[in-house]
Design a protein around this motif. Structure first.
Motif, PDB file in Angstrom:
ATOM      1  N   PRO A  94       0.790  -1.232   0.000  1.00 29.22           N
ATOM      2  CA  PRO A  94       0.000   0.000   0.000  1.00 29.22           C
ATOM      3  C   PRO A  94       0.822   1.282   0.000  1.00 29.22           C
ATOM      4  CG  PRO A  94       0.089  -0.887   2.211  1.00 29.22           C
ATOM      5  CD  PRO A  94       0.800  -1.880   1.330  1.00 29.22           C
ATOM      6  N   SER A  95       2.119   1.185   0.264  1.00 31.23           N
ATOM      7  CA  SER A  95       2.915   2.410   0.404  1.00 31.23           C
ATOM      8  C   SER A  95       4.396   2.120   0.165  1.00 31.23           C
ATOM      9  CB  SER A  95       2.747   2.989   1.809  1.00 31.23           C
ATOM     10  OG  SER A  95       3.279   2.107   2.791  1.00 31.23           O
ATOM     11  N   ARG A  96       5.143   3.182  -0.108  1.00 29.63           N
ATOM     12  CA  ARG A  96       6.593   3.053  -0.256  1.00 29.63           C
ATOM     13  C   ARG A  96       7.226   2.599   1.064  1.00 29.63           C
ATOM     14  NH1 ARG A  96      10.004   4.070  -4.018  1.00 29.63           N
ATOM     15  NH2 ARG A  96       8.385   5.035  -5.298  1.00 29.63           N
ATOM     16  N   TYR A  97       6.610   2.979   2.176  1.00 30.60           N
ATOM     17  CA  TYR A  97       7.102   2.585   3.496  1.00 30.60           C
ATOM     18  C   TYR A  97       7.173   1.057   3.607  1.00 30.60           C
ATOM     19  CZ  TYR A  97       7.223   2.470   8.664  1.00 30.60           C
ATOM     20  OH  TYR A  97       7.562   2.252   9.978  1.00 30.60           O
ATOM     21  N   VAL A  98       6.119   0.377   3.166  1.00 26.89           N
ATOM     22  CA  VAL A  98       6.100  -1.088   3.199  1.00 26.89           C
ATOM     23  C   VAL A  98       7.065  -1.654   2.161  1.00 26.89           C
ATOM     24  CG1 VAL A  98       4.678  -3.158   2.990  1.00 26.89           C
ATOM     25  CG2 VAL A  98       3.725  -1.102   4.036  1.00 26.89           C
ATOM     26  N   MET A  99       7.105  -1.028   0.991  1.00 29.54           N
ATOM     27  CA  MET A  99       8.028  -1.493  -0.046  1.00 29.54           C
ATOM     28  C   MET A  99       9.474  -1.496   0.449  1.00 29.54           C
ATOM     29  SD  MET A  99       8.867   0.265  -3.758  1.00 29.54           S
ATOM     30  CE  MET A  99       7.643  -0.551  -4.762  1.00 29.54           C
ATOM     31  N   GLU A 100       9.898  -0.395   1.036  1.00 32.65           N
ATOM     32  CA  GLU A 100      11.269  -0.302   1.528  1.00 32.65           C
ATOM     33  C   GLU A 100      11.518  -1.299   2.658  1.00 32.65           C
ATOM     34  OE1 GLU A 100      13.664   1.277   0.156  1.00 32.65           O
ATOM     35  OE2 GLU A 100      12.434   2.322  -1.328  1.00 32.65           O
ATOM     36  N   TYR A 101      10.473  -1.567   3.439  1.00 33.07           N
ATOM     37  CA  TYR A 101      10.612  -2.563   4.511  1.00 33.07           C
ATOM     38  C   TYR A 101      10.868  -3.950   3.919  1.00 33.07           C
ATOM     39  CZ  TYR A 101       9.515  -5.512   8.518  1.00 33.07           C
ATOM     40  OH  TYR A 101       9.572  -6.459   9.515  1.00 33.07           O
ATOM     41  N   LEU A 102      10.130  -4.297   2.874  1.00 33.06           N
ATOM     42  CA  LEU A 102      10.336  -5.606   2.240  1.00 33.06           C
ATOM     43  C   LEU A 102      11.720  -5.707   1.612  1.00 33.06           C
ATOM     44  CD1 LEU A 102       6.913  -6.450   0.538  1.00 33.06           C
ATOM     45  CD2 LEU A 102       7.676  -6.864   2.883  1.00 33.06           C
ATOM     46  N   PHE A 103      12.207  -4.605   1.051  1.00 35.83           N
ATOM     47  CA  PHE A 103      13.545  -4.614   0.469  1.00 35.83           C
ATOM     48  C   PHE A 103      14.610  -4.835   1.544  1.00 35.83           C
ATOM     49  CE2 PHE A 103      12.076  -1.607  -3.153  1.00 35.83           C
ATOM     50  CZ  PHE A 103      11.526  -2.689  -3.817  1.00 35.83           C
ATOM     51  N   SER A 104      14.489  -4.090   2.655  1.00 38.79           N
ATOM     52  CA  SER A 104      15.532  -4.133   3.676  1.00 38.79           C
ATOM     53  C   SER A 104      15.436  -5.373   4.559  1.00 38.79           C
ATOM     54  CB  SER A 104      15.472  -2.869   4.540  1.00 38.79           C
ATOM     55  OG  SER A 104      14.227  -2.797   5.234  1.00 38.79           O
ATOM     56  N   ARG A 105      14.222  -5.784   4.899  1.00 42.33           N
ATOM     57  CA  ARG A 105      14.044  -6.886   5.860  1.00 42.33           C
ATOM     58  C   ARG A 105      14.072  -8.254   5.197  1.00 42.33           C
ATOM     59  NH1 ARG A 105      13.842 -10.494   8.780  1.00 42.33           N
ATOM     60  NH2 ARG A 105      13.047 -10.665  10.904  1.00 42.33           N
ATOM     61  N   PHE A 106      13.478  -8.350   3.988  1.00 41.12           N
ATOM     62  CA  PHE A 106      13.347  -9.664   3.352  1.00 41.12           C
ATOM     63  C   PHE A 106      14.080  -9.743   2.016  1.00 41.12           C
ATOM     64  CE2 PHE A 106       9.506  -9.045   5.955  1.00 41.12           C
ATOM     65  CZ  PHE A 106       9.680 -10.102   6.840  1.00 41.12           C
ATOM     66  N   HIS A 107      14.803  -8.690   1.660  1.00 41.88           N
ATOM     67  CA  HIS A 107      15.582  -8.662   0.424  1.00 41.88           C
ATOM     68  C   HIS A 107      14.721  -9.004  -0.789  1.00 41.88           C
ATOM     69  CE1 HIS A 107      18.996  -8.306   3.082  1.00 41.88           C
ATOM     70  NE2 HIS A 107      18.650  -9.420   3.701  1.00 41.88           N
ATOM     71  N   ALA A 108      13.524  -8.440  -0.819  1.00 43.22           N
ATOM     72  CA  ALA A 108      12.612  -8.670  -1.937  1.00 43.22           C
ATOM     73  C   ALA A 108      13.208  -8.103  -3.226  1.00 43.22           C
ATOM     74  CB  ALA A 108      11.261  -8.004  -1.657  1.00 43.22           C
ATOM     75  N   SER A 109      12.906  -8.751  -4.330  1.00 44.92           N
ATOM     76  CA  SER A 109      13.380  -8.298  -5.636  1.00 44.92           C
ATOM     77  C   SER A 109      12.690  -6.987  -6.003  1.00 44.92           C
ATOM     78  CB  SER A 109      13.074  -9.355  -6.694  1.00 44.92           C
ATOM     79  OG  SER A 109      13.359  -8.861  -7.986  1.00 44.92           O
ATOM     80  N   ARG A 110      13.460  -5.980  -6.390  1.00 47.97           N
ATOM     81  CA  ARG A 110      12.903  -4.664  -6.678  1.00 47.97           C
ATOM     82  C   ARG A 110      11.994  -4.671  -7.903  1.00 47.97           C
ATOM     83  NH1 ARG A 110      14.814  -0.372  -3.792  1.00 47.97           N
ATOM     84  NH2 ARG A 110      16.429  -0.933  -2.280  1.00 47.97           N
ATOM     85  N   GLY A 111      12.130  -5.646  -8.753  1.00 47.44           N
ATOM     86  CA  GLY A 111      11.264  -5.704  -9.924  1.00 47.44           C
ATOM     87  C   GLY A 111       9.959  -6.435  -9.688  1.00 47.44           C
ATOM     88  N   LYS A 112       9.751  -6.916  -8.445  1.00 48.84           N
ATOM     89  CA  LYS A 112       8.551  -7.710  -8.157  1.00 48.84           C
ATOM     90  C   LYS A 112       7.643  -7.094  -7.102  1.00 48.84           C
ATOM     91  CE  LYS A 112       9.072 -12.129  -7.676  1.00 48.84           C
ATOM     92  NZ  LYS A 112       9.573 -13.451  -7.201  1.00 48.84           N
ATOM     93  N   VAL A 113       7.940  -5.882  -6.658  1.00 47.10           N
ATOM     94  CA  VAL A 113       7.115  -5.220  -5.642  1.00 47.10           C
ATOM     95  C   VAL A 113       6.515  -3.953  -6.240  1.00 47.10           C
ATOM     96  CG1 VAL A 113       7.032  -4.244  -3.315  1.00 47.10           C
ATOM     97  CG2 VAL A 113       8.613  -6.119  -3.824  1.00 47.10           C
ATOM     98  N   PHE A 114       5.194  -3.792  -6.084  1.00 43.08           N
ATOM     99  CA  PHE A 114       4.478  -2.689  -6.708  1.00 43.08           C
ATOM    100  C   PHE A 114       3.575  -1.993  -5.683  1.00 43.08           C
ATOM    101  CE2 PHE A 114       5.340  -6.044  -9.693  1.00 43.08           C
ATOM    102  CZ  PHE A 114       5.862  -5.383 -10.804  1.00 43.08           C
ATOM    103  N   ILE A 115       3.504  -0.672  -5.775  1.00 43.34           N
ATOM    104  CA  ILE A 115       2.694   0.116  -4.837  1.00 43.34           C
ATOM    105  C   ILE A 115       1.317   0.386  -5.430  1.00 43.34           C
ATOM    106  CG2 ILE A 115       2.498   2.272  -3.548  1.00 43.34           C
ATOM    107  CD1 ILE A 115       5.551   2.536  -3.729  1.00 43.34           C
ATOM    108  N   CYS A 116       0.261   0.039  -4.682  1.00 47.82           N
ATOM    109  CA  CYS A 116      -1.115   0.380  -5.040  1.00 47.82           C
ATOM    110  C   CYS A 116      -1.773   0.983  -3.798  1.00 47.82           C
ATOM    111  CB  CYS A 116      -1.898  -0.845  -5.492  1.00 47.82           C
ATOM    112  SG  CYS A 116      -1.422  -1.476  -7.113  1.00 47.82           S
ATOM    113  N   PRO A 117      -1.740   2.306  -3.631  1.00 44.95           N
ATOM    114  CA  PRO A 117      -2.361   2.922  -2.454  1.00 44.95           C
ATOM    115  C   PRO A 117      -3.857   2.586  -2.391  1.00 44.95           C
ATOM    116  CG  PRO A 117      -0.998   4.499  -3.633  1.00 44.95           C
ATOM    117  CD  PRO A 117      -1.131   3.307  -4.519  1.00 44.95           C
ATOM    118  N   PRO A 118      -4.376   2.314  -1.207  1.00 46.36           N
ATOM    119  CA  PRO A 118      -5.799   1.970  -1.088  1.00 46.36           C
ATOM    120  C   PRO A 118      -6.691   3.184  -1.234  1.00 46.36           C
ATOM    121  CG  PRO A 118      -4.807   2.068   1.076  1.00 46.36           C
ATOM    122  CD  PRO A 118      -3.691   2.258   0.089  1.00 46.36           C
ATOM    123  N   GLY A 119      -7.987   2.936  -1.335  1.00 48.75           N
ATOM    124  CA  GLY A 119      -8.968   4.012  -1.307  1.00 48.75           C
ATOM    125  C   GLY A 119      -9.622   4.060   0.053  1.00 48.75           C
TER     126      GLY A 119
END
Length: 321
Positions: A94-119
């Motif tokens: 839902p946010s860049r905050y979560v995206m960066e967390y997945l990158f730093s904590r779980f070493h997620a692939s940067r090409g496989k994580v996408f941001i879709c802010p909720p309504g």
């Protein structure tokens, strides 16, 4: 007395049952779908049991390290989450905050994580509520759980009440896991009004009629729909700085304070309660403008594009382009 809501999901740290995940995976593939979309709470392992089908997972949880569970369970959750992210063809956050967390904590692939802010949901029709009362109303809306910082809010308002006539209203339910926390909240300040679980219309009425809405979360926020709803329907919002990190608010659309500080929260609420009507109207205009960009239509289009992109059906991939 506030009723327990035993049907709600437990707060973060209550893991999804592995057998449930296996069953969900088995049921999903029976439909022979083009793509499978999984809502990935902590411990959700359904993608690990899905083969030969593309999987897109929604992940909105953060701060695994701060969960109130034993160390070995944290290690298990960490391992399972990393495996799930690696197995999924894409992960929506839902946010860049979560995206960066997945990158730093779980070493997620940067090409496989996408941001879709909720309504967020909007009140139907016009709700005009006249304010004729002696006390200012401070409102909290949301689940009752320790990470929401409600104990900080009650302490802050209790101090404010010594100088300003104020009423604190708490709208929300709790699960059995947090019955003890709820009991502690009731003992902090006996003038706190606990409203229990409200209907959506009742929530909107509370929001519109409050003098200020406070979102005092301490941790575990991937975005923050409540502050967005509050900015749209009321416009005078005090929010902890965690919501600036998630992008749910910014310094122009809400009054921010350092999370966890009773003193900082008290000062922020006093500022909100004592500002002039002209200042309030300016803040409301900025808040509503900022909140209006978050719609379920926008979220749906974003998710749809990603599902189409990773679909196994070429016609859907063509449609996506």
């Amino acid at each position: 007395m506030l009723d327990e809501d035993s049907t709600d999901r437990g707060e973060l740290g209550i893991m999804v049952d592995e057998e449930w995940s296996k069953s969900a995976a088995a049921n999903a593939v029976k439909f022979d779908p083009d793509v499978i979309y999984v809502c990935g709470y902590w411990g959700e392992t359904a993608p690990l049991y899905i083969n030969n089908y593309p999987v897109v997972t929604m992940h909105h949880d953060t701060e695994l390290e701060a969960l109130p569970i034993a160390g070995e369970k944290k290690e298990l959750l960490s391992t399972l989450t990393k495996m799930r992210i690696e197995k999924s063809d894409a992960t929506i956050v839902p946010s860049r905050y979560v995206m960066e967390y997945l990158f730093s904590r779980f070493h997620a692939s940067r090409g496989k994580v996408f941001i879709c802010p909720p309504g967020f949901d909007r009140a139907g029709g016009e709700m005009r509520i006249e304010r004729h009362r002696e006390k200012k109303v401070v409102l909290y809306v949301g689940r009752i759980a320790p990470n929401k910082g409600i104990h900080i809010l009650i302490q802050a308002v209790r101090e404010i009440a010594k100088d300003i006539p104020v009423e604190l209203r708490i709208a929300g339910s709790y699960t059995k896991d947090y019955a003890g926390y709820y009991a502690r909240l009731r003992n902090i300040w006996d003038e706190t009004i606990f409203l229990g679980k409200l209907t959506r219309e009742e929530v909107f009425r509370e929001m519109i009629s409050a003098d200020v809405i406070v979102c005092p979360s301490l941790a575990h926020e991937g975005f923050g729909i409540v502050p967005v709803e509050a900015m749209y329907h009321n416009g005078v919002v005090v929010a902890s700085d965690i919501f600036e990190k998630t992008g749910a608010v910014n310094k122009d659309s809400a009054i921010l304070y350092r999370r966890g500080s009773v003193r900082a929260l008290r000062e922020a609420i006093i500022r909100a309660l004592t500002m002039s009507e002209r200042e309030r109207e300016k803040l409301r205009a900025r808040a509503r403008s900022y909140a209006s960009k978050f719609t379920w239509e926008r979220h749906g289009r974003c998710v749809e594009r990603i599902l189409f992109r990773f679909s196994r059906t070429s016609s859907l991939n063509h449609y996506c382009r």
